[in-house]
Design a protein around this motif. Structure first.
Motif, PDB file in Angstrom:
ATOM      1  N   LEU A 144      12.546   7.175  12.866  1.00 12.40           N
ATOM      2  CA  LEU A 144      13.750   7.239  12.037  1.00 12.40           C
ATOM      3  C   LEU A 144      13.435   7.721  10.627  1.00 12.40           C
ATOM      4  N   ARG A 145      12.173   7.524  10.220  1.00  7.21           N
ATOM      5  CA  ARG A 145      11.750   7.993   8.892  1.00  7.21           C
ATOM      6  C   ARG A 145      10.252   8.288   8.968  1.00  7.21           C
ATOM      7  N   PRO A 146       9.835   9.521   8.595  1.00  6.57           N
ATOM      8  CA  PRO A 146       8.401   9.795   8.569  1.00  6.57           C
ATOM      9  C   PRO A 146       7.764   9.077   7.391  1.00  6.57           C
ATOM     10  N   LEU A 152      10.535  -4.475  11.167  1.00  9.11           N
ATOM     11  CA  LEU A 152       9.412  -5.369  10.846  1.00  9.11           C
ATOM     12  C   LEU A 152       8.185  -4.580  10.424  1.00  9.11           C
ATOM     13  N   ARG A 153       7.494  -5.117   9.418  1.00  6.97           N
ATOM     14  CA  ARG A 153       6.251  -4.463   8.979  1.00  6.97           C
ATOM     15  C   ARG A 153       5.280  -5.514   8.460  1.00  6.97           C
ATOM     16  N   ALA A 154       4.010  -5.340   8.797  1.00  7.89           N
ATOM     17  CA  ALA A 154       2.932  -6.167   8.229  1.00  7.89           C
ATOM     18  C   ALA A 154       2.208  -5.309   7.207  1.00  7.89           C
ATOM     19  N   GLU A 176       6.644   5.751   1.548  1.00  7.24           N
ATOM     20  CA  GLU A 176       6.995   4.577   2.328  1.00  7.24           C
ATOM     21  C   GLU A 176       6.444   4.634   3.755  1.00  7.24           C
ATOM     22  N   SER A 177       6.600   3.502   4.433  1.00  4.96           N
ATOM     23  CA  SER A 177       6.139   3.388   5.814  1.00  4.96           C
ATOM     24  C   SER A 177       6.947   4.299   6.744  1.00  4.96           C
ATOM     25  N   THR A 178       6.317   4.631   7.857  1.00  5.00           N
ATOM     26  CA  THR A 178       7.029   5.283   8.958  1.00  5.00           C
ATOM     27  C   THR A 178       7.910   4.232   9.630  1.00  5.00           C
ATOM     28  N   PRO A 214      22.177  -5.417  15.151  1.00  2.10           N
ATOM     29  CA  PRO A 214      21.585  -6.375  16.096  1.00  2.10           C
ATOM     30  C   PRO A 214      20.065  -6.276  16.154  1.00  2.10           C
ATOM     31  N   ASP A 215      19.483  -5.337  15.375  1.00  2.00           N
ATOM     32  CA  ASP A 215      18.027  -5.184  15.402  1.00  2.00           C
ATOM     33  C   ASP A 215      17.452  -5.414  14.007  1.00  2.00           C
ATOM     34  N   VAL A 216      16.151  -5.652  13.957  1.00  2.00           N
ATOM     35  CA  VAL A 216      15.498  -5.920  12.674  1.00  2.00           C
ATOM     36  C   VAL A 216      14.239  -5.050  12.551  1.00  2.00           C
ATOM     37  N   PRO A 236      13.053  -4.091   0.272  1.00  2.46           N
ATOM     38  CA  PRO A 236      13.223  -2.643   0.156  1.00  2.46           C
ATOM     39  C   PRO A 236      12.342  -2.149  -0.987  1.00  2.46           C
ATOM     40  N   SER A 237      12.232  -0.853  -1.151  1.00  3.01           N
ATOM     41  CA  SER A 237      11.501  -0.333  -2.308  1.00  3.01           C
ATOM     42  C   SER A 237      12.140  -0.885  -3.588  1.00  3.01           C
ATOM     43  N   ALA A 238      11.289  -1.183  -4.580  1.00  5.28           N
ATOM     44  CA  ALA A 238      11.751  -1.932  -5.759  1.00  5.28           C
ATOM     45  C   ALA A 238      12.261  -1.024  -6.872  1.00  5.28           C
ATOM     46  N   ASP A 241      25.541  -1.423   3.671  1.00  7.69           N
ATOM     47  CA  ASP A 241      25.310  -1.026   5.067  1.00  7.69           C
ATOM     48  C   ASP A 241      23.871  -0.554   5.307  1.00  7.69           C
ATOM     49  N   ASN A 242      22.993  -0.779   4.339  1.00  6.02           N
ATOM     50  CA  ASN A 242      21.612  -0.305   4.484  1.00  6.02           C
ATOM     51  C   ASN A 242      20.662  -1.492   4.693  1.00  6.02           C
ATOM     52  N   PRO A 243      20.201  -1.672   5.940  1.00  3.79           N
ATOM     53  CA  PRO A 243      19.409  -2.878   6.266  1.00  3.79           C
ATOM     54  C   PRO A 243      18.031  -2.879   5.611  1.00  3.79           C
ATOM     55  N   VAL A 277      11.772  -6.418   7.082  1.00  2.58           N
ATOM     56  CA  VAL A 277      11.237  -7.772   6.943  1.00  2.58           C
ATOM     57  C   VAL A 277       9.719  -7.695   7.094  1.00  2.58           C
ATOM     58  N   HIS A 278       9.024  -8.223   6.079  1.00  7.37           N
ATOM     59  CA  HIS A 278       7.559  -8.158   6.048  1.00  7.37           C
ATOM     60  C   HIS A 278       6.968  -9.457   6.580  1.00  7.37           C
ATOM     61  N   VAL A 279       5.990  -9.295   7.484  1.00  6.07           N
ATOM     62  CA  VAL A 279       5.384 -10.436   8.177  1.00  6.07           C
ATOM     63  C   VAL A 279       3.863 -10.330   8.091  1.00  6.07           C
ATOM     64  N   PRO A 339      20.000   3.761   8.583  1.00  4.36           N
ATOM     65  CA  PRO A 339      21.158   4.020   7.715  1.00  4.36           C
ATOM     66  C   PRO A 339      20.760   4.584   6.349  1.00  4.36           C
ATOM     67  N   GLY A 340      19.574   4.180   5.845  1.00  2.00           N
ATOM     68  CA  GLY A 340      19.144   4.640   4.529  1.00  2.00           C
ATOM     69  C   GLY A 340      18.976   6.149   4.447  1.00  2.00           C
ATOM     70  N   MET A 341      18.768   6.803   5.583  1.00  2.80           N
ATOM     71  CA  MET A 341      18.510   8.243   5.564  1.00  2.80           C
ATOM     72  C   MET A 341      19.755   9.050   5.191  1.00  2.80           C
ATOM     73  N   GLU A 390       0.825  -1.209   0.000  1.00  3.32           N
ATOM     74  CA  GLU A 390       0.000   0.000   0.000  1.00  3.32           C
ATOM     75  C   GLU A 390       0.863   1.265   0.000  1.00  3.32           C
ATOM     76  N   THR A 391       2.148   1.140   0.334  1.00  4.81           N
ATOM     77  CA  THR A 391       3.020   2.327   0.342  1.00  4.81           C
ATOM     78  C   THR A 391       3.711   2.477  -1.012  1.00  4.81           C
ATOM     79  N   VAL A 392       4.645   1.557  -1.299  1.00  2.00           N
ATOM     80  CA  VAL A 392       5.369   1.525  -2.573  1.00  2.00           C
ATOM     81  C   VAL A 392       5.604   0.051  -2.893  1.00  2.00           C
ATOM     82  N   GLY A 452      21.495  -2.503  -6.564  1.00  2.00           N
ATOM     83  CA  GLY A 452      22.702  -1.703  -6.401  1.00  2.00           C
ATOM     84  C   GLY A 452      22.656  -0.995  -5.061  1.00  2.00           C
ATOM     85  N   ARG A 453      22.147  -1.714  -4.044  1.00  2.00           N
ATOM     86  CA  ARG A 453      21.958  -1.100  -2.720  1.00  2.00           C
ATOM     87  C   ARG A 453      23.237  -1.195  -1.900  1.00  2.00           C
ATOM     88  N   PRO A 454      23.614  -0.091  -1.216  1.00  2.00           N
ATOM     89  CA  PRO A 454      24.810  -0.149  -0.361  1.00  2.00           C
ATOM     90  C   PRO A 454      24.662  -1.242   0.705  1.00  2.00           C
TER      91      PRO A 454
HETATM   92  O1  TXA Z   1       6.889   1.232   2.901  1.00  4.60           O
HETATM   93  C1  TXA Z   1       7.999   0.699   3.021  1.00  4.60           C
HETATM   94  O2  TXA Z   1       8.633   0.727   4.091  1.00  4.60           O
HETATM   95  C2  TXA Z   1       8.573  -0.003   1.791  1.00  4.60           C
HETATM   96  C3  TXA Z   1       7.682  -1.185   1.461  1.00  4.60           C
HETATM   97  C4  TXA Z   1       8.242  -2.030   0.348  1.00  4.60           C
HETATM   98  O3  TXA Z   1       7.463  -1.935   2.620  1.00  4.60           O
HETATM   99  N1  TXA Z   1       9.925  -0.404   2.036  1.00  4.60           N
HETATM  100  C5  TXA Z   1      10.958   0.480   2.108  1.00  4.60           C
HETATM  101  O4  TXA Z   1      12.193  -0.117   2.271  1.00  4.60           O
HETATM  102  O5  TXA Z   1      10.823   1.676   2.006  1.00  4.60           O
HETATM  103  P1  TXA Z   1      13.565   0.650   2.061  1.00  4.60           P
HETATM  104  O6  TXA Z   1      14.577  -0.400   2.170  1.00  4.60           O
HETATM  105  O7  TXA Z   1      13.515   1.413   0.803  1.00  4.60           O
HETATM  106  O8  TXA Z   1      13.688   1.589   3.306  1.00  4.60           O
HETATM  107  C6  TXA Z   1      13.880   1.015   4.590  1.00  4.60           C
HETATM  108  C7  TXA Z   1      14.414   2.040   5.561  1.00  4.60           C
HETATM  109  C8  TXA Z   1      15.853   2.430   5.244  1.00  4.60           C
HETATM  110  O9  TXA Z   1      16.040   3.803   5.537  1.00  4.60           O
HETATM  111  C9  TXA Z   1      16.654   1.557   6.204  1.00  4.60           C
HETATM  112  O10 TXA Z   1      17.911   2.115   6.514  1.00  4.60           O
HETATM  113  C10 TXA Z   1      15.724   1.506   7.406  1.00  4.60           C
HETATM  114  O11 TXA Z   1      14.424   1.435   6.856  1.00  4.60           O
HETATM  115  N2  TXA Z   1      15.968   0.292   8.219  1.00  4.60           N
HETATM  116  C11 TXA Z   1      15.816  -0.992   7.843  1.00  4.60           C
HETATM  117  N3  TXA Z   1      16.187  -1.826   8.831  1.00  4.60           N
HETATM  118  C12 TXA Z   1      16.570  -1.058   9.873  1.00  4.60           C
HETATM  119  C13 TXA Z   1      17.075  -1.324  11.180  1.00  4.60           C
HETATM  120  N4  TXA Z   1      17.274  -2.552  11.634  1.00  4.60           N
HETATM  121  N5  TXA Z   1      17.366  -0.264  11.975  1.00  4.60           N
HETATM  122  C14 TXA Z   1      17.177   0.997  11.535  1.00  4.60           C
HETATM  123  N6  TXA Z   1      16.718   1.322  10.299  1.00  4.60           N
HETATM  124  C15 TXA Z   1      16.421   0.307   9.478  1.00  4.60           C
END
Ligand code: TXA
Ligand code: MG
Length: 380
Positions: A229-231, A155-157, A215-217, A151-153, A177-179, A96-98, A101-103, A265-267, A69-71, A92-94
């Motif tokens: 960490l991200r609005p 999570l999003r449903a 994207e999700s918060t 050490p953390d993950v 991640p976003s596609a 260091d950018n985690p 995980v969708h559940v 890290p993605g920010m 529903e986001t992207v 081509g994702r760096p």
């Molecule tokens: O809406 C969304 O969140 C979309 C859809 C596909 O679910 N996904 C998304 O993923 O935007 P991505 O990878 O483009 O952005 C994920 C953000 C990045 O800024 C990343 O650094 C952060 O979430 N992130 C992921 N795992 C993290 C963790 N363990 N600790 C802190 N930040 C994390």
């Protein structure tokens, strides 16, 4: 995966007499370091056949783009390090950018983390399925590559029915991640995904246009007060209603210094950017028109404006992204407009940025500030 499950073509005349390597995904064929072969990307319908096909590819260790529903997300089995590696190379994702995980919900989440504190439980109950990602301490079964060794993950449903059906049919938890190709605007339609990744992935499941569009918060509950960490799709006010005061990571509002490590890290990466340079503009419409008319005399420039203001900027090349007083419509159209900016054929584009920093406008402002490298002209 079975090679037969995606149609291949290899330009054989180019490969001989070099050594040819086909990786397990069949996505990449390397000859003396050059990628010359591709998969043909299947566009799957969100019906039983399409869902089953997506699930089968994912179970075979493949990557598949799925609607949320986001992207759109580029999904793979989150617990299979090799499958997850394919996400990083495809985008081509760096490293260091985690990944998120969708559940299916809190029960599956509980299997991946060491504990679900009461605040997380309350957030899951209030906002899942939906556009909220919660960061919690991970269990060992989540591979290091999925969390970029953290050490953390996260999570999003997700709420999109097609994504939920793929989760159910595959029985997997899915890193996604976003596609988009790293650095490009996130995809909000199957067409956007095809533009970026056709030929690089075996399939895209077409679930229509994303209903939210940003994207999700992302919120972390790993230490102290909950921290955004991200609005995104769930506002800070909505979060506070459930868990009380929340703080906002410094990387959300300001440019990130080279030595600062944001919570997400993605920010720290420049994102959401067209190739054409972009500058944000805000303030009264009259002042904007005067400023841009002057600017237009000296260079080939265009505007990314709100729908209602587009006519006022004529005859400058304009693309619009939603109504001035309707933040939801801006969010839905933001990435489609950013993707079309390069088609304006100008040297520079000014983008009208929402004035308020609340609700989903906070996410729109954050994405536009990142797309512009925090260049903003505030007029009064
Ligand atoms: O809406 C969304 O969140 C979309 C859809 C596909 O679910 N996904 C998304 O993923 O935007 P991505 O990878 O483009 O952005 C994920 C953000 C990045 O800024 C990343 O650094 C952060 O979430 N992130 C992921 N795992 C993290 C963790 N363990 N600790 C802190 N930040 C994390
Ligand atoms: Mg992204």
């Amino acid at each position: 995966m079975a090679l037969g499950s995606a149609s291949f073509f290899i330009i054989t005349s180019l490969i001989w007499p070099f050594r040819l390597t086909v990786n397990a995904a069949g996505c990449v064929v390397v000859v003396a370091g050059i990628t010359i072969a591709k998969v043909e990307t299947e566009l799957l319908e969100p019906n039983a056949t399409g869902i089953a096909r997506a699930a089968a590819l994912l179970r075979a260790g493949e990557v598949v783009a799925l609607p949320t529903e986001t992207v759109y997300g580029l999904a793979a089995n989150a617990l299979d390090a090799q499958a997850v590696a394919r996400i990083y190379t495809t985008k081509g994702r760096p490293a260091d950018n985690p990944l998120i995980v969708h559940v299916t919900g809190s029960e599956q989440a509980a299997e991946l983390v060491t504990e679900i504190p009461p605040a997380a439980e309350a957030l899951m109950a209030a906002f899942w399925p939906g556009p909220l990602t919660i960061v919690l301490p991970k269990r060992d079964l989540v591979p290091a590559i999925t969390t970029a060794t953290r050490p953390d993950v996260a999570l999003r449903a997700p709420a999109h029915p097609a994504f939920q059906e793929v989760l159910a049919a595959s029985g997997l938890v899915l890193a996604a991640p976003s596609a988009n190709v790293a650095g490009r605007p996130s995809p909000t339609s199957a067409e956007h995904v095809m533009t970026d990744l056709a030929g690089r992935i075996p399939a895209v499941l077409d679930g229509g246009e994303a209903s939210i569009g940003v994207e999700s918060t992302v919120i972390t509950l790993t230490s102290g007060e909950p921290r955004v960490l991200r609005p995104g799709g769930i506002s800070v006010a909505q979060l506070s209603d459930v868990v009380g005061p929340v703080t906002i990571d410094d990387a959300v509002l300001a440019p990130v210094a080279a030595d600062f490590l944001p919570g997400a890290p993605g920010m720290k990466y420049r994102h959401y950017s067209p190739r054409t340079p972009l500058i944000a503009i805000s303030g009264p419409l009259r002042a904007q028109i005067d400023f841009l008319t002057q600017e237009a005399a000296t260079r080939a420039m265009g505007i990314m404006s709100f729908d209602d203001d587009a006519a006022a900027f004529a005859p400058l090349p304009t693309i619009s992204y939603g109504r001035r007083d309707d933040a939801d419509s801006q969010a839905r159209q933001l990435y489609t407009a950013l993707r079309a900016v390069d088609d304006l054929g100008v040297d520079l584009v000014y983008v009208q940025i929402p004035g308020q920093n609340s609700g989903i406008s906070a996410a729109i402002r954050n994405r536009l500030l990142k797309a512009t490298g925090h260049q903003i002209i505030s007029l009064n």
